[in-house]
Design a protein around this motif. Sequence first.
Motif, PDB file in Angstrom:
ATOM      1  N   GLU A 156       0.864  -1.174   0.000  1.00 25.93           N
ATOM      2  CA  GLU A 156       0.000   0.000   0.000  1.00 25.93           C
ATOM      3  C   GLU A 156       0.895   1.216   0.000  1.00 25.93           C
ATOM      4  OE1 GLU A 156      -2.221   3.256   2.312  1.00 25.93           O
ATOM      5  OE2 GLU A 156      -0.332   2.282   2.739  1.00 25.93           O
ATOM      6  N   HIS A 278     -12.476   0.615   1.273  1.00 25.33           N
ATOM      7  CA  HIS A 278     -11.360   0.719   2.217  1.00 25.33           C
ATOM      8  C   HIS A 278     -11.736   1.606   3.392  1.00 25.33           C
ATOM      9  CE1 HIS A 278      -7.380   1.660   3.781  1.00 25.33           C
ATOM     10  NE2 HIS A 278      -7.564   2.940   3.530  1.00 25.33           N
ATOM     11  N   ASN A 369      -1.329  -4.004   7.775  1.00 30.79           N
ATOM     12  CA  ASN A 369      -0.682  -3.959   9.077  1.00 30.79           C
ATOM     13  C   ASN A 369       0.827  -3.806   8.950  1.00 30.79           C
ATOM     14  OD1 ASN A 369      -3.173  -6.249   9.765  1.00 30.79           O
ATOM     15  ND2 ASN A 369      -3.050  -4.269  10.795  1.00 30.79           N
ATOM     16  N   GLY A 370       1.283  -2.592   9.086  1.00 32.34           N
ATOM     17  CA  GLY A 370       2.713  -2.326   8.957  1.00 32.34           C
ATOM     18  C   GLY A 370       3.418  -2.286  10.296  1.00 32.34           C
ATOM     19  N   ARG A 371       2.799  -1.654  11.260  1.00 32.73           N
ATOM     20  CA  ARG A 371       3.430  -1.571  12.581  1.00 32.73           C
ATOM     21  C   ARG A 371       3.695  -2.961  13.129  1.00 32.73           C
ATOM     22  NH1 ARG A 371       3.512   2.304  16.678  1.00 32.73           N
ATOM     23  NH2 ARG A 371       2.035   3.606  15.565  1.00 32.73           N
TER      24      ARG A 371
HETATM   25  C1  LIG Z   1      -0.577   4.436   8.222  1.00 26.51           C
HETATM   26  C2  LIG Z   1      -1.546   3.580   7.559  1.00 26.51           C
HETATM   27  C3  LIG Z   1      -1.541   2.199   7.796  1.00 26.51           C
HETATM   28  C4  LIG Z   1      -0.612   1.545   8.786  1.00 26.51           C
HETATM   29  O1  LIG Z   1      -1.249   1.253   9.956  1.00 26.51           O
HETATM   30  P1  LIG Z   1      -0.477   0.523  11.148  1.00 26.51           P
HETATM   31  O2  LIG Z   1      -1.564   0.054  12.020  1.00 26.51           O
HETATM   32  O3  LIG Z   1       0.388   1.543  11.806  1.00 26.51           O
HETATM   33  O4  LIG Z   1       0.302  -0.583  10.581  1.00 26.51           O
HETATM   34  C5  LIG Z   1      -2.454   1.430   7.097  1.00 26.51           C
HETATM   35  N1  LIG Z   1      -3.306   1.983   6.222  1.00 26.51           N
HETATM   36  C6  LIG Z   1      -3.332   3.309   5.979  1.00 26.51           C
HETATM   37  C7  LIG Z   1      -4.294   3.861   5.012  1.00 26.51           C
HETATM   38  C8  LIG Z   1      -2.473   4.142   6.637  1.00 26.51           C
HETATM   39  O5  LIG Z   1      -2.510   5.452   6.413  1.00 26.51           O
END
Ligand SMILES: *Cc1c(COP(=O)(O)O)cnc(C)c1O
Length: 666
Positions: A156, A278, A369-371
């Motif tokens: 993303e 989304h 899920n990046g964090r």
């Molecule tokens: C920042 C962001 C994320 C990341 O979310 P985390 O819970 O910090 O991994 C996912 N989607 C969108 C649209 C974001 O802006």
Amino acid sequence: MRAVKNNTRDAREPRLAAFPAEGTRRTSEPRLAASHNALEETIDLYGIRNWGGEYFDVNRTGDVVVAFEATRGTPVSLKSVIDELRQRGISTPVVLRFPQIIDYQIKKLADAFKAAIQEFGYRREYVPVYPIKVNQKKEVVQEVLNFGDRYNLCIEVGSKAELTVALALTRASESPIICNGVKDEAYLKLALMGKQIGKKVFVVLESLFELRLLLELSKRLKIRPLIGLRLKLSARGSGKWEKSSGDLSKFGFTTTDLLKCLGLLDEERLIDCLHLLHFHIGSQVTDIKRVKYAVKEAARTYAKLRKLCPNLDYLDVGGGLGIDYDGSRTASESSVNYSVQEYANDIIYSIKEVCENEDVREPLVITENGRMVAAPHAVLIFNVINELSLSNGPIRVTNIESKPQVIQEMYDLYARINGKNYREYYHDVVEQRDEMFSLFNLGYLSLEDRGLGQELFWGVCERAIKYAKLAKHMPEEFEDLEHRLSRKFICNFSVFQSIPDSWAIDQLFPIMPIHRLDEAPNRTGYLADLTCDSDGKVDNFIDLRDVKESLELHPLNGEPYYLGVFFTGAYQDVMGDYHNLFGHVHDALVVVDGKGNCHITKIVPGHKVEGVLKVFGYEREELLAEFRSRVSEGVAREGLKTDWGNHVMREYEAALGSYTYLTLDK
Ligand SMILES: *Cc1c(COP(=O)(O)O)cnc(C)c1O
């Protein structure tokens, strides 16, 4: 909420074999037993088994180790990695990255959704998406993509720059790229071109303005877009990012605009281009209830729209899955009150329930899920340079009778303070100190008197705190005082560069020494960084029930003393700045094998002085030329030898080529 203290320990999985049983030996060697207890106490103190559980532990010799499946019970000491790096000329501060931890996190996430899909008989698939803004470092993105490939993981992006990376690096054409963020024509064009070369590039629109721009462009370029729409839900997240959701959030369509949007698409006969819905309720959502509410609301919207839009097929629930930074397993800001499995179950179950109820086909489910994926893999390590304290042990005064009255009185307070009079004496000494400053300003006291007076003042304070602590309830004024008196540990790093969220939003990270844990840490204090900024400090630390203002540490003993800041892999790497021109720190990629060996597979050196200067427009050659002129002028004016001038030039050049941080730990 749960009773924190009791649950946290019991709920943990069994430990890895870092501590072989050795009961008999211990009883026969009382000295060892004592140090073993000290070790256990220290481990409890930093709570590493609550927050580090899956990846970090402490070994019998008191080192923090990285310990997970790949190390097969032969954990690797972080200190040993730092020693190895030092031999290769890489000194702290340094970020240790464990790419295998990224892999394990991805696997954990994907496995959780797989299990949920099986358990609830969900008939579609799960698609993990990595939001690249969490960490765009090439090493991180490549690891995510390489390992994520087996789960069809995709990316993303939230900007044009991020899209250029995603377009080039994602190989599988069927794996989607999701384009979020505010878009201009160039961004949209790039996305459309991606679609044209056969990639699944979804343009997630935020507003009618963007929709019009996209429609106009796609007509002009004759490319049918893959459209997604971002919803503005009424459900809110929880935690620090609560404001990114709900009616007032910055992003997404309200229901009214959503309907206008469908109208426009219908007019242009592009309704079949709508593929994805989304939403994103914010990062680090601490309370699972909020996830459930939001998913239900979005699933309902999905189901209703699905009846109008035949190609709508994806529901993207955004990010939010949090990290338990303090190990408390609660809905407090630094924690989460749910597991990854619970998160997956709630999402899958909620969507299924709504779709059954509305009688529509279930969507493919995306999470961003990046964090969760990136945070645990990185550990920032730096050394403590110095400790500073306002009071320095017992004060001895000779010839007190010869001192001015005010100093004599302060000494008297210092000598006679006890458990009964400490509050009164503390108030008295505050008055005496003010008196002392007035006398000094009027010229009645010498510098020596003033110095002694200050020392006595802090001496009385220190003793007062000691007695206050023995009292049943510590009066509030002494808590503040204790904080002011706390020791300052000067550390070789910059908060602004390496843990910007600690400064900007008071985020807590687990911080602890990575060695000497078999010794009781008998100092407490807070951490100050190298910048000339009073905000350049860390004075909030994790605690199971609260937030601590100081951290327990060991006294310096002449050897390098290293602290680790854990879980810095999400957001910190890219949001840091160059306050005081401290640059990026060294990066080391560390892979562990099953035999307890670690392999430093890559070192990305941090900024040299000249590297940071370049960021701000100073060219090395130009600086050298300018400084050369200054040196020749100086050599002539001061009558120095030309040789000396050359020597100065060499030193200057060496400084340009040096690490921006202190290199004291020889
Ligand atoms: C920042 C962001 C994320 C990341 O979310 P985390 O819970 O910090 O991994 C996912 N989607 C969108 C649209 C974001 O802006």
